[in-house]
Write an enzyme that holds these catalytic residues in place. Structure first.
Site, PDB file in Angstrom:
ATOM      1  N   ASP A   1      26.156  17.616 -17.634  1.00 13.27           N
ATOM      2  CA  ASP A   1      25.658  16.231 -17.608  1.00 13.27           C
ATOM      3  C   ASP A   1      25.226  15.743 -18.993  1.00 13.27           C
ATOM      4  OD1 ASP A   1      25.978  15.877 -14.874  1.00 13.27           O
ATOM      5  OD2 ASP A   1      24.011  16.700 -14.415  1.00 13.27           O
TER       6      ASP A   1
ATOM      7  N   LYS B   1      21.506  21.484  -6.527  1.00 10.05           N
ATOM      8  CA  LYS B   1      21.513  21.942  -7.919  1.00 10.05           C
ATOM      9  C   LYS B   1      20.572  23.115  -8.162  1.00 10.05           C
ATOM     10  CE  LYS B   1      23.373  17.936 -10.272  1.00 10.05           C
ATOM     11  NZ  LYS B   1      23.292  17.047 -11.415  1.00 10.05           N
TER      12      LYS B   1
END
Ligand code: ATR
Length: 281
Positions: free
Chosen positions: A102, A66
């Site tokens: 998310d 990420k």
């Protein structure tokens, strides 16, 4: 060349994303070529380049890439910049645009699937790693009254709060002081502690009020320990991370295909595979 999509991670073999995106594609009558690509930190950039050469136009990024994905984006959405995290890449010309879905996925799961009204609520966020950071901005944007972040390593909680830039509404506190923080309508476990086999959570019961919903961003075995504590503490609702997983995928699908898929069927099917062991009502 067919447009291709993929999730990059290491390990990635157990990822549910290829299954979820294929199901969304069937449902929306959009042909979707989405696969899982295993790449180590050493091979990630080369794997991404090879993917582009084969028609790759969109990717999900999971652990441990990420941060690398965040760094390689030329442009990012405001929510990705604030979260310091990217889980969705979109190809724009010869560059990558980054987004994080998310937090929006969590908020949608809590509000639409579980019927929670987040406005005016006190929220306790346990953890200050990548997962915590990726959901914090969306919780603030959803109109909560206060976000209290508590982390084993206090400096990381401070850094997360600094990145939010809302000193009036978002604050960090010490783990040792949990007993003095009052009660919360939402308690979110964003630590990875539950991934240890013998994990147990010992949190003060004083955190819980008659409305408290406990949420673990993990699902399956990794969510058992925290949600067991939540049930013992008589939290009103317990929610695991499966709904967030499906909703963040829907949000990525929307970015790539400009259609928001219905998530109910996919969620129900995955729920029947994962079971309710982790405590969802
Ligand atoms: P992720 O991307 O899953 O968030 P991470 O960035 O490594 O993973 O963050 C893990 C989080 O879980 C951190 O907040 C970590 O606390 P530290 O910052 O103090 O390391 C937290 N964590 C991991 N194991 C823990 C444990 N046994 N008890 C409490 N917190 C724990």
């Amino acid at each position: 060349m067919t447009d291709r999509y993929a999730v990059f991670g290491h390990p990635v073999v157990h990822s549910k994303s290829p299954d979820i995106h294929a199901a969304f594609g069937r449902q929306e009558n959009i042909p979707v070529d989405y696969r899982a690509i295993d790449a180590t930190p050493d091979t990630f950039l080369a794997a991404l380049e090879a993917f582009v050469a084969e028609g790759g136009v969109g990717a999900n990024i999971t652990l441990p890439h990420k941060e690398a994905a965040y760094a390689l984006c030329t442009t990012r959405t405001a929510r990705a910049t604030r979260a310091g995290s990217v889980n969705t890449l979109l190809r724009k010309g010869d560059r990558w645009h980054g987004d994080t879905t998310d937090g929006a996925g969590l908020v949608r799961d809590l509000t639409d699937r579980h019927g929670l009204d987040l406005r005016g609520r006190r929220v306790l966020l346990l953890g200050a790693g990548g997962s915590a950071r990726s959901v914090a901005p969306s919780l603030l944007d959803a109109g909560i009254m206060e976000l209290v972040v508590v982390n084993r390593t206090p400096e990381r909680a401070d850094a997360l709060i600094d990145a939010m830039g809302e000193p009036g509404r978002a604050l960090s506190r010490y783990w040792e002081d949990l007993r003095d923080l009052g009660d919360f309508e939402l308690i979110i476990n964003a630590t990875s502690a539950g991934r240890d086999r013998d994990a147990t959570f010992k949190l003060p019961m004083s955190l819980v009020n008659s409305m408290t919903t406990a949420v673990d961003l993990n699902y399956g075995d990794a969510a058992i320990a925290f949600l067991a504590w939540a049930r013992a503490a008589e939290c009103r609702n317990t929610v695991d991370g499966l709904g967030m997983l499906v909703e963040q995928a829907a949000e990525s699908f929307l970015q790539w295909h400009e259609v928001r898929p219905q998530t109910g069927d996919v969620y129900a099917r995955l729920r029947s595979q994962v079971g309710t062991l982790s405590g969802e009502d």
